[in-house]
Design an enzyme around this catalytic site. Structure first.
Site, mmCIF file in Angstrom:
data_model
loop_
_atom_site.group_PDB
_atom_site.id
_atom_site.type_symbol
_atom_site.label_atom_id
_atom_site.label_comp_id
_atom_site.label_asym_id
_atom_site.label_seq_id
_atom_site.Cartn_x
_atom_site.Cartn_y
_atom_site.Cartn_z
ATOM 1 N N LYS A 22 -5.143 2.053 -10.147
ATOM 2 C CA LYS A 22 -5.755 1.808 -8.516
ATOM 3 C C LYS A 22 -6.669 3.460 -7.452
ATOM 4 O O LYS A 22 -7.295 3.390 -8.001
ATOM 5 C CB LYS A 22 -4.895 1.394 -7.355
ATOM 6 C CG LYS A 22 -4.993 2.200 -6.178
ATOM 7 C CD LYS A 22 -4.203 1.500 -4.988
ATOM 8 C CE LYS A 22 -3.325 2.305 -4.762
ATOM 9 N NZ LYS A 22 -3.399 3.382 -4.310
ATOM 10 N N ASN A 23 -5.768 4.873 -8.941
ATOM 11 C CA ASN A 23 -5.867 5.851 -8.428
ATOM 12 C C ASN A 23 -7.119 6.636 -9.402
ATOM 13 O O ASN A 23 -7.557 7.386 -8.940
ATOM 14 C CB ASN A 23 -4.472 6.645 -7.751
ATOM 15 C CG ASN A 23 -3.877 5.892 -6.913
ATOM 16 O OD1 ASN A 23 -4.279 4.981 -6.309
ATOM 17 N ND2 ASN A 23 -2.833 6.349 -6.550
ATOM 18 N N CYS A 116 -1.420 3.771 4.285
ATOM 19 C CA CYS A 116 -0.355 3.667 4.198
ATOM 20 C C CYS A 116 -0.319 5.664 5.110
ATOM 21 O O CYS A 116 -0.550 6.496 5.474
ATOM 22 C CB CYS A 116 -0.066 4.539 3.431
ATOM 23 S SG CYS A 116 -0.287 3.327 1.645
ATOM 24 N N ARG A 121 -1.372 12.653 7.496
ATOM 25 C CA ARG A 121 -2.360 12.690 6.169
ATOM 26 C C ARG A 121 -3.390 13.342 6.657
ATOM 27 O O ARG A 121 -4.442 12.158 6.756
ATOM 28 C CB ARG A 121 -2.714 11.332 6.216
ATOM 29 C CG ARG A 121 -1.905 9.943 5.588
ATOM 30 C CD ARG A 121 -1.001 10.536 4.305
ATOM 31 N NE ARG A 121 -1.482 10.093 3.303
ATOM 32 C CZ ARG A 121 -1.926 9.187 2.226
ATOM 33 N NH1 ARG A 121 -1.352 8.284 2.648
ATOM 34 N NH2 ARG A 121 -2.851 9.157 1.054
ATOM 35 N N ASP A 305 4.074 8.637 -6.074
ATOM 36 C CA ASP A 305 4.606 7.218 -5.968
ATOM 37 C C ASP A 305 5.764 6.740 -7.015
ATOM 38 O O ASP A 305 6.449 5.686 -6.773
ATOM 39 C CB ASP A 305 2.696 6.634 -6.133
ATOM 40 C CG ASP A 305 2.335 7.530 -5.588
ATOM 41 O OD1 ASP A 305 0.866 7.524 -6.106
ATOM 42 O OD2 ASP A 305 2.347 7.840 -4.659
ATOM 43 N N ARG A 397 -0.965 -3.751 -2.117
ATOM 44 C CA ARG A 397 -2.467 -3.028 -2.126
ATOM 45 C C ARG A 397 -2.245 -2.345 -3.572
ATOM 46 O O ARG A 397 -3.502 -1.591 -4.165
ATOM 47 C CB ARG A 397 -2.295 -2.266 -0.811
ATOM 48 C CG ARG A 397 -2.930 -2.499 0.068
ATOM 49 C CD ARG A 397 -2.769 -1.796 1.457
ATOM 50 N NE ARG A 397 -3.731 -0.422 0.755
ATOM 51 C CZ ARG A 397 -3.175 0.545 1.242
ATOM 52 N NH1 ARG A 397 -2.547 1.083 2.708
ATOM 53 N NH2 ARG A 397 -4.144 1.808 0.971
#
Ligand code: EPZ
Length: 417
Positions: A22-23, A116, A121, A305, A397
């Protein structure tokens, strides 16, 4: 929305393939804005965040065709329309579009990203770097607006090795005038993948994976074919699932050096991990050993993560673990939920003291964010009785078909809407 219902106590056995990260995929999809041609991208996992990114590209005028894990994106006719707020709010990675849009069109207007809730952030490092390259940025009423005829390469020293800021600035610099050097850059594998993608389009980026990245701006970037690297965090999550159930699970399509920090910690917890080319097998121990100290750090340190998943594992270890989350301010949302399952965890600021208990008991718990949710599913696999994890949409997600994958390994898990 949806919930996962898990009956614990079944050891995992078998093998699964790890799909594209995903990242890695999200910044690569944003970087397709940099070329006025065709981008063919392979191993793009089915994830909510990927869908949102494709929706945004489509909104900007890209022609997106998808066939399984293959995506073809034609970005020859894009227009810098203002991205609707509800799209921007759906995920944090929408901020990755700022660099590509400014450097291609000389202007952009977008709302602050969502995503999230792991603390404030901020995106200050993204904006500071773009301002240094000459973008005049205004932030008002929750929107960011930027204008700049042509970004100019320059020397940028990041106050923190931010993954997103490093990626945004690499993309902005790819079409800027002159050379940009990013120091104290993030070193995550996903950044190396983005460098390869930009170079495959005809760009000139070197140094990704180290703390100094050099980007020589070019006039034009071209059509490209690219395969996304496998997801090291999804791999780590299934490794922990194998460990906590005392199972034996083989993961295929792995890049070993990307999961080295996770392998090291799981071996400390008593797992026997055999590696073989692009696959590895985790043999979970009868009794998980506690790990005295775990600190999340920028790559190649232990990844933030993986903090929630390994906390679930340590909650049934035979000793006490001291875990410190150094990257995010507010990434312990899984702690209260694990406590409902009988975990003994004390929080003090960014430090968590986990005192292993004999076993967890199933409970109704709630996923508050992506990795916290994954940790609760992992805990449910080993807990006595039934665990109901609400908030499946958060987990989806980042994890494609987590219930089907775990079921194929012998878990008793099903999704109810
Ligand atoms: C990326 O987020 C990942 N997301 C995150 O994965 C991952 O946890 C994080 O990197 C760290 O590895 C994607 O790649 C899409 P950061 P990002 O910028 O770029 C502060 C997941 O679960 N910061 O390295 O947002 C920030 O507040 C997600 O897949 C600033 O202060 O991470 C945080 O405390 C979660 N100012 C720290 O740096 C800035 O301008 C790390 O953020 C930017 C960041």
């Amino acid at each position: 929305l949806g919930k996962y219902v898990i009956t614990g106590g079944f050891r995992l056995e078998g093998s699964i393939r790890i799909n594209g990260a995903k990242n890695a995929c999200l910044p690569v999809l944003a970087a397709t804005v940099l070329n006025k041609g065709i981008s063919e991208i392979y191993d793009v996992t089915y994830l909510k965040d990927v869908e949102v990114m494709l929706e945004i590209l489509n909104f900007l005028g890209a022609v997106v065709e998808r066939e399984g894990y293959y995506i073809r994106i034609d970005t020859s006719n894009l227009s810098p329309k203002e991205i609707p707020e509800e799209l921007m709010r759906k995920m944090r990675s929408s901020i990755f579009l700022m660099g590509p849009l400014i450097t291609r069109f000389g202007k952009v207007r977008l709302s602050y990203p969502g995503g999230c809730d792991l603390g404030p952030r901020p995106i200050d490092l993204h904006l500071k770097g773009l301002r240094m390259m000459g973008a005049n940025l205004t932030e008002e009423h929750g929107f960011i607006e930027a204008h700049c005829d042509k970004l100019k390469g320059c020397n940028i020293h990041l106050d923190f090795p931010s993954v997103g800021a490093t990626e945004n600035l690499m993309m902005a610099a790819a079409l800027a005038q002159g050379v940009t050097v990013i120091r104290n850059a993030a070193k995550e594998p996903e950044i190396v993948d983005l460098q390869n993608f930009i170079n495959n389009m005809g760009g000139s980026v070197t140094g990704a994976g180290t703390d100094t990245i050099k980007v020589v701006g070019v006039e034009k970037l071209n059509s490209v074919k690219h395969t996304v690297i496998p997801d090291r965090i999804v791999a780590g999550t299934y490794m922990v699932a194998a460990a906590i159930t005392g199972g034996q699970v083989k993961l295929k399509n792995i890049i070993l050096e990307h999961v080295e920090p996770i392998i090291a910690k799981l071996r400390e917890s008593g797992c026997v991990i055999e590696t073989n080319g692009d696959s590895l097998t985790v043999n979970g121990p009868k009794q998980i050993q506690s790990i005295d100290i775990i600190r999340t750090l920028p790559h190649p340190g232990f990844p933030t993560d993986m903090q929630a998943p390994i906390m679930a594992l340590m909650s049934i270890a035979n000793g006490t673990t001291m875990l410190t989350e150094t990257i995010f301010e507010n990434r312990f949302k899984h702690v209260d939920e694990l406590r409902r399952m009988g975990a003994d965890i004390k929080i003090n600021g960014r430090a968590a003291v986990i005192k292993g208990v004999k076993s967890l008991t199933g409970a109704a718990v709630e996923a508050k964010d992506l990795r916290a949710g994954a940790a609760l599913v992992i805990a449910g696999l080993a807990a006595e009785g039934t665990t109901i994890v609400d908030g499946a949409q958060h987990i989806e997600r980042g994890y494609e078909n987590i219930d089907k994958n775990l079921t194929s390994l012998g878990a008793h898990i099903k999704k109810i809407d």
